[in-house]
Design a protein around this motif. Structure first.
Motif, PDB file in Angstrom:
ATOM      1  N   ALA A  80      40.645  39.256  45.506  1.00  0.00           N
ATOM      2  CA  ALA A  80      39.756  38.314  46.196  1.00  0.00           C
ATOM      3  C   ALA A  80      38.348  38.375  45.604  1.00  0.00           C
ATOM      4  CB  ALA A  80      39.720  38.614  47.696  1.00  0.00           C
ATOM      5  N   TYR A  81      37.881  39.578  45.314  1.00  0.00           N
ATOM      6  CA  TYR A  81      36.555  39.735  44.707  1.00  0.00           C
ATOM      7  C   TYR A  81      36.502  39.048  43.347  1.00  0.00           C
ATOM      8  CZ  TYR A  81      32.683  41.931  42.253  1.00  0.00           C
ATOM      9  OH  TYR A  81      31.560  42.145  41.499  1.00  0.00           O
ATOM     10  N   PHE A  82      37.511  39.306  42.526  1.00  0.00           N
ATOM     11  CA  PHE A  82      37.496  38.733  41.178  1.00  0.00           C
ATOM     12  C   PHE A  82      37.766  37.228  41.186  1.00  0.00           C
ATOM     13  CE2 PHE A  82      37.950  43.223  39.888  1.00  0.00           C
ATOM     14  CZ  PHE A  82      36.836  43.286  39.076  1.00  0.00           C
ATOM     15  N   ALA A  83      38.429  36.710  42.215  1.00  0.00           N
ATOM     16  CA  ALA A  83      38.583  35.257  42.341  1.00  0.00           C
ATOM     17  C   ALA A  83      37.220  34.611  42.576  1.00  0.00           C
ATOM     18  CB  ALA A  83      39.540  34.920  43.480  1.00  0.00           C
ATOM     19  N   LEU A  84      36.391  35.256  43.394  1.00  0.00           N
ATOM     20  CA  LEU A  84      35.025  34.745  43.613  1.00  0.00           C
ATOM     21  C   LEU A  84      34.182  34.844  42.347  1.00  0.00           C
ATOM     22  CD1 LEU A  84      34.290  36.232  47.141  1.00  0.00           C
ATOM     23  CD2 LEU A  84      34.695  33.836  46.565  1.00  0.00           C
ATOM     24  N   VAL A  85      34.343  35.922  41.608  1.00  0.00           N
ATOM     25  CA  VAL A  85      33.606  36.081  40.348  1.00  0.00           C
ATOM     26  C   VAL A  85      34.055  35.023  39.349  1.00  0.00           C
ATOM     27  CG1 VAL A  85      33.167  37.631  38.405  1.00  0.00           C
ATOM     28  CG2 VAL A  85      33.190  38.532  40.723  1.00  0.00           C
ATOM     29  N   ALA A  86      35.356  34.712  39.325  1.00  0.00           N
ATOM     30  CA  ALA A  86      35.873  33.683  38.414  1.00  0.00           C
ATOM     31  C   ALA A  86      35.285  32.317  38.761  1.00  0.00           C
ATOM     32  CB  ALA A  86      37.400  33.642  38.471  1.00  0.00           C
ATOM     33  N   GLU A  87      35.172  32.020  40.057  1.00  0.00           N
ATOM     34  CA  GLU A  87      34.540  30.751  40.465  1.00  0.00           C
ATOM     35  C   GLU A  87      33.087  30.699  40.014  1.00  0.00           C
ATOM     36  OE1 GLU A  87      34.906  29.779  44.617  1.00  0.00           O
ATOM     37  OE2 GLU A  87      37.029  30.333  44.638  1.00  0.00           O
ATOM     38  N   ALA A  88      32.380  31.806  40.153  1.00  0.00           N
ATOM     39  CA  ALA A  88      30.982  31.857  39.716  1.00  0.00           C
ATOM     40  C   ALA A  88      30.878  31.709  38.201  1.00  0.00           C
ATOM     41  CB  ALA A  88      30.333  33.159  40.179  1.00  0.00           C
ATOM     42  N   ASP A  99      34.026  22.384  30.950  1.00  0.00           N
ATOM     43  CA  ASP A  99      34.908  22.241  32.108  1.00  0.00           C
ATOM     44  C   ASP A  99      35.989  23.321  31.965  1.00  0.00           C
ATOM     45  OD1 ASP A  99      36.299  21.392  34.313  1.00  0.00           O
ATOM     46  OD2 ASP A  99      37.199  19.649  33.328  1.00  0.00           O
ATOM     47  N   THR A 100      35.930  24.359  32.831  1.00  0.00           N
ATOM     48  CA  THR A 100      36.812  25.510  32.674  1.00  0.00           C
ATOM     49  C   THR A 100      37.489  25.890  33.987  1.00  0.00           C
ATOM     50  OG1 THR A 100      35.034  27.070  33.181  1.00  0.00           O
ATOM     51  CG2 THR A 100      35.351  26.498  30.865  1.00  0.00           C
ATOM     52  N   SER A 101      38.542  26.658  33.843  1.00  0.00           N
ATOM     53  CA  SER A 101      39.147  27.365  34.982  1.00  0.00           C
ATOM     54  C   SER A 101      39.410  28.788  34.497  1.00  0.00           C
ATOM     55  CB  SER A 101      40.428  26.682  35.449  1.00  0.00           C
ATOM     56  OG  SER A 101      41.401  26.698  34.439  1.00  0.00           O
ATOM     57  N   SER A 102      38.919  29.751  35.267  1.00  0.00           N
ATOM     58  CA  SER A 102      38.972  31.148  34.834  1.00  0.00           C
ATOM     59  C   SER A 102      39.820  31.986  35.776  1.00  0.00           C
ATOM     60  CB  SER A 102      37.565  31.745  34.787  1.00  0.00           C
ATOM     61  OG  SER A 102      36.740  30.996  33.945  1.00  0.00           O
ATOM     62  N   ALA A 103      40.343  33.054  35.233  1.00  0.00           N
ATOM     63  CA  ALA A 103      41.047  34.070  36.013  1.00  0.00           C
ATOM     64  C   ALA A 103      40.568  35.429  35.507  1.00  0.00           C
ATOM     65  CB  ALA A 103      42.549  33.941  35.849  1.00  0.00           C
ATOM     66  N   ILE A 104      40.244  36.303  36.448  1.00  0.00           N
ATOM     67  CA  ILE A 104      39.731  37.620  36.082  1.00  0.00           C
ATOM     68  C   ILE A 104      40.572  38.681  36.773  1.00  0.00           C
ATOM     69  CG2 ILE A 104      37.734  39.166  36.138  1.00  0.00           C
ATOM     70  CD1 ILE A 104      35.959  36.682  36.253  1.00  0.00           C
ATOM     71  N   SER A 107      39.340  46.013  38.579  1.00  0.00           N
ATOM     72  CA  SER A 107      39.386  46.886  39.741  1.00  0.00           C
ATOM     73  C   SER A 107      37.969  47.256  40.143  1.00  0.00           C
ATOM     74  CB  SER A 107      40.220  48.126  39.445  1.00  0.00           C
ATOM     75  OG  SER A 107      39.750  48.756  38.277  1.00  0.00           O
ATOM     76  N   VAL A 108      37.841  47.576  41.412  1.00  0.00           N
ATOM     77  CA  VAL A 108      36.540  47.945  41.962  1.00  0.00           C
ATOM     78  C   VAL A 108      36.620  49.390  42.416  1.00  0.00           C
ATOM     79  CG1 VAL A 108      34.818  47.426  43.721  1.00  0.00           C
ATOM     80  CG2 VAL A 108      36.149  45.573  42.719  1.00  0.00           C
ATOM     81  N   PHE A 109      35.676  50.193  41.972  1.00  0.00           N
ATOM     82  CA  PHE A 109      35.566  51.588  42.370  1.00  0.00           C
ATOM     83  C   PHE A 109      34.200  51.785  42.995  1.00  0.00           C
ATOM     84  CE2 PHE A 109      38.205  51.511  38.526  1.00  0.00           C
ATOM     85  CZ  PHE A 109      39.374  52.068  39.024  1.00  0.00           C
ATOM     86  N   GLY A 110      34.155  51.841  44.323  1.00  0.00           N
ATOM     87  CA  GLY A 110      32.882  52.003  45.015  1.00  0.00           C
ATOM     88  C   GLY A 110      32.006  50.797  44.763  1.00  0.00           C
ATOM     89  N   GLU A 111      30.889  51.017  44.115  1.00  0.00           N
ATOM     90  CA  GLU A 111      29.952  49.927  43.842  1.00  0.00           C
ATOM     91  C   GLU A 111      30.103  49.375  42.423  1.00  0.00           C
ATOM     92  OE1 GLU A 111      26.050  51.414  44.617  1.00  0.00           O
ATOM     93  OE2 GLU A 111      26.468  51.747  46.731  1.00  0.00           O
ATOM     94  N   LYS A 112      31.066  49.875  41.659  1.00  0.00           N
ATOM     95  CA  LYS A 112      31.223  49.449  40.269  1.00  0.00           C
ATOM     96  C   LYS A 112      32.507  48.651  40.102  1.00  0.00           C
ATOM     97  CE  LYS A 112      31.096  51.142  35.586  1.00  0.00           C
ATOM     98  NZ  LYS A 112      30.337  50.106  35.004  1.00  0.00           N
ATOM     99  N   ALA A 113      32.374  47.471  39.537  1.00  0.00           N
ATOM    100  CA  ALA A 113      33.528  46.619  39.237  1.00  0.00           C
ATOM    101  C   ALA A 113      33.815  46.716  37.741  1.00  0.00           C
ATOM    102  CB  ALA A 113      33.239  45.184  39.626  1.00  0.00           C
ATOM    103  N   VAL A 114      35.079  46.948  37.420  1.00  0.00           N
ATOM    104  CA  VAL A 114      35.493  47.056  36.023  1.00  0.00           C
ATOM    105  C   VAL A 114      36.376  45.857  35.699  1.00  0.00           C
ATOM    106  CG1 VAL A 114      36.751  48.446  34.341  1.00  0.00           C
ATOM    107  CG2 VAL A 114      35.404  49.570  36.123  1.00  0.00           C
ATOM    108  N   VAL A 115      35.915  45.036  34.764  1.00  0.00           N
ATOM    109  CA  VAL A 115      36.670  43.858  34.334  1.00  0.00           C
ATOM    110  C   VAL A 115      37.643  44.297  33.258  1.00  0.00           C
ATOM    111  CG1 VAL A 115      36.500  41.598  33.257  1.00  0.00           C
ATOM    112  CG2 VAL A 115      34.751  42.328  34.886  1.00  0.00           C
ATOM    113  N   GLU A 116      38.941  44.043  33.510  1.00  0.00           N
ATOM    114  CA  GLU A 116      39.964  44.457  32.565  1.00  0.00           C
ATOM    115  C   GLU A 116      40.446  43.308  31.688  1.00  0.00           C
ATOM    116  OE1 GLU A 116      42.798  46.099  35.273  1.00  0.00           O
ATOM    117  OE2 GLU A 116      41.525  47.816  35.727  1.00  0.00           O
ATOM    118  N   GLN A 117      40.501  42.090  32.259  1.00  0.00           N
ATOM    119  CA  GLN A 117      40.970  40.945  31.483  1.00  0.00           C
ATOM    120  C   GLN A 117      40.369  39.671  32.070  1.00  0.00           C
ATOM    121  OE1 GLN A 117      45.171  40.258  31.623  1.00  0.00           O
ATOM    122  NE2 GLN A 117      45.102  38.659  30.067  1.00  0.00           N
TER     123      GLN A 117
END
Length: 156
Positions: A80-88, A99-104, A107-117
């Protein structure tokens, strides 16, 4: 240890309160003696367990807090967090003229989000799609503060 300290403190406060409330009664000496004995017992009785090391001093409860969590809930929350980040990210790329559509995925560990793909699908016709792909990778990398290697861009 926290529970023990709180029980000693609570016993002392209740004992002082009861002693103060009974100061005008004939039974004051008996009540005061009883309060002192209860206080001493609250201090002394847990000492063998504390000294043996059989307790978890880091928690406030009999078994401590359960540090295990439901993996499914963590996955739903992360997605859900990364879906919001993809919209942003799509909004950011739209502001740059794409004109794009993204998917991210990540994982989130505490206050740090790690983007894997990151997968970005670009809609439109471009004379040189390699330039568009490099530009979108650059914009997405800067926006997400991640390495370009985890970003895949596809032109539709």
């Amino acid at each position: 240890m926290t529970v023990w300290l709180l029980s000693v403190l609570g016993t002392g406060i209740i004992g002082m309160l009861v002693t103060h409330l009974t100061s005008k009664l004939r039974m004051h000496a008996l009540v005061r003696t009883a309060c002192v004995y209860v206080f001493i017992l609250s201090v002394v009785l847990p000492l063998p367990v504390i000294l043996s090391g059989e307790t978890d001093f880091g928690s406030c409860g009999s078994g401590g807090f359960d540090t295990e969590y439901d993996e499914g809930i963590a996955d739903v929350t992360d997605s859900a967090y990364f879906a919001l980040v993809a919209e942003a990210l799509d909004k950011h790329l739209e502001d740059a003229g794409y004109d794009t559509s993204s998917a991210i995925k990540g994982s989130v560990f505490g206050e740090k989000a790690v983007v894997e793909q990151v997968t970005v699908n670009v809609k439109g016709e471009f004379p040189d799609s390699s330039v568009v792909i490099l530009r979108i990778k650059e914009l997405a990398s800067e926006y997400l503060e991640t390495d370009r290697a985890v970003i895949d861009v596809y032109v539709e």
